[in-house]
Design an enzyme around this catalytic site. Structure first.
Site, PDB file in Angstrom:
ATOM      1  CD  GLN A  37      45.541   4.855  66.126  1.00 55.39           C
ATOM      2  OE1 GLN A  37      45.662   5.381  65.135  1.00 55.39           O
ATOM      3  NE2 GLN A  37      45.091   3.830  66.479  1.00 55.39           N
ATOM      4  CG  HIS A  68      43.709 -11.377  62.518  1.00 56.52           C
ATOM      5  ND1 HIS A  68      42.879 -10.800  62.841  1.00 56.52           N
ATOM      6  CD2 HIS A  68      44.936 -10.172  62.595  1.00 56.52           C
ATOM      7  CE1 HIS A  68      42.356  -9.632  63.105  1.00 56.52           C
ATOM      8  NE2 HIS A  68      43.676  -9.317  62.731  1.00 56.52           N
ATOM      9  CG  ASP A  92      43.026  -6.571  65.317  1.00 53.01           C
ATOM     10  OD1 ASP A  92      43.794  -7.703  65.420  1.00 53.01           O
ATOM     11  OD2 ASP A  92      43.755  -5.830  64.140  1.00 53.01           O
ATOM     12  CG  ASP A 112      48.256  -0.740  68.830  1.00 49.44           C
ATOM     13  OD1 ASP A 112      48.787   0.444  69.313  1.00 49.44           O
ATOM     14  OD2 ASP A 112      49.106  -1.752  68.282  1.00 49.44           O
ATOM     15  CG  ASP A 143      57.706   4.868  70.187  1.00 48.69           C
ATOM     16  OD1 ASP A 143      57.233   4.270  68.921  1.00 48.69           O
ATOM     17  OD2 ASP A 143      58.109   5.379  70.049  1.00 48.69           O
ATOM     18  N   GLY A 144      56.070   1.063  69.582  1.00 44.36           N
ATOM     19  CA  GLY A 144      56.716  -0.243  69.065  1.00 44.36           C
ATOM     20  C   GLY A 144      58.338   0.218  68.427  1.00 44.36           C
ATOM     21  CG  ASP A 162      48.718  -6.687  62.937  1.00 51.46           C
ATOM     22  OD1 ASP A 162      48.394  -5.758  61.978  1.00 51.46           O
ATOM     23  OD2 ASP A 162      48.161  -7.510  63.749  1.00 51.46           O
ATOM     24  CB  THR A 164      47.391   1.901  60.497  1.00 53.68           C
ATOM     25  OG1 THR A 164      48.604   3.449  61.029  1.00 53.68           O
ATOM     26  CG2 THR A 164      46.798   1.117  61.273  1.00 53.68           C
ATOM     27  CG  ASP A 165      46.982   2.283  55.591  1.00 53.84           C
ATOM     28  OD1 ASP A 165      47.560   1.080  54.563  1.00 53.84           O
ATOM     29  OD2 ASP A 165      46.091   3.486  54.778  1.00 53.84           O
TER      30      ASP A 165
END
Length: 288
Positions: A37, A68, A92, A112, A143-144, A162, A164-165
């Site tokens: 990304q 958070h 993050d 992550d 790879d989670g 946690d 992203t979309d």
């Protein structure tokens, strides 16, 4: 879709929602195209630093505590004695910091897929990364989904998704196979918590998530709305799913006596977030 206007406003245009959100910026700080990304950093006039991933607002200095804290403390205080925690995503490192505020937690593994997100956070949000070197913490870049598929059965108390979309790297975090892996890895009474988008803007996705969690065998669900100023609609949510038993309140006394500081979360906030707004109740009951 994002637009950096000539008058120095960063605007995220959300075609799927028919909305847009803007923040005034001073300058662009950084940009890296990772294998997964595009990660950009801006300095804003009023929200501190701002992280953008693939054109979408992710984290800012000023308001990240809403997200958070609500992704961590409600689940940790709903569990009687959480010791072993996994965070999927969370690059993050803000959620990691909040989890590690709990002295009873013995291990936290964060996985992550994109190391660039953490590199940017270390540079531009060092306050979010202040617990990365805690001896209880393991920060991995992998790879989670694969990690959870291979996780030892009944080895975890809390799993925090946690991500992203549900597009790109985050797409596989919203399906039956992933939830089945999480269910297997949790001990009885364990809790999965996942960011579940905006109840106002993304109710179909939220209902699909809740259905999938129930269908794989989670016994009880709680969806907690909370403010999220830089995300579409400003209203976001986290959904908790419990293995083996229903939710029975939370450790209010422990939350009241917590020795660490928070900006948003407290017992009243937790209680209030459990009060489901009527439009959400109606949507959930139609699926029931």
């Amino acid at each position: 879709m994002a637009n950096l206007e000539a008058n120095r406003w960063f605007t995220e245009i959300s075609d799927r929602d028919g909305s847009a959100f803007s923040l005034r910026i001073n300058r662009k700080l950084d940009e890296i195209q990772s294998p997964f990304q595009r990660v950009e950093m801006f300095e804003t006039t009023d929200f501190g630093n701002l992280m953008i991933i693939d054109g979408c607002t992710m984290v800012s200095t000023r308001e990240n505590f809403f997200y958070h804290e609500m992704m961590s403390h409600p689940a940790l205080f709903s569990h009687p004695n959480p010791k072993n925690v996994v965070i999927i995503g969370g690059g993050d490192c803000g959620t990691l910091r909040e989890v590690l505020k709990h002295p009873g937690v013995e291990t936290v593994t964060q996985i992550d897929i994109d190391e660039v997100v953490t590199q940017m956070s270390l540079k531009y949000f060092p306050e979010l990364c202040e617990s990365n070197n805690d001896p209880r913490a393991t920060v991995m870049f992998d790879d989670g989904i694969k990690y959870m598929r291979e996780a030892q059965a009944e080895s975890l108390d809390i799993i925090i998704v946690d991500g992203t979309d549900p597009v790109g790297p985050g797409e596989g975090l919203f399906n039956h196979a992933f939830y089945q892996s999480c269910l297997k890895a949790l001990r009885s009474g364990g809790i999965l918590i996942q960011q579940s988008e905006s109840p106002l803007m993304h109710m179909p996705l939220l209902l699909e998530m809740r259905d999938a969690m129930t269908e794989v065998g989670f016994v009880d669900l709680q969806t907690l709305p909370f403010p999220q100023p830089i995300y579409p609609s400003g209203l976001w949510s986290a959904t908790m799913a419990r293995k083996g038993e229903k939710f029975a309140g939370f450790r209010e006394q422990d939350a009241n006596n917590a020795t660490f500081e928070t900006e948003y979360y407290n017992t009243g906030i937790h209680q209030g977030a459990l009060a489901t707004p009527n439009f959400m109740k109606r949507a959930f009951s139609k699926k029931g």
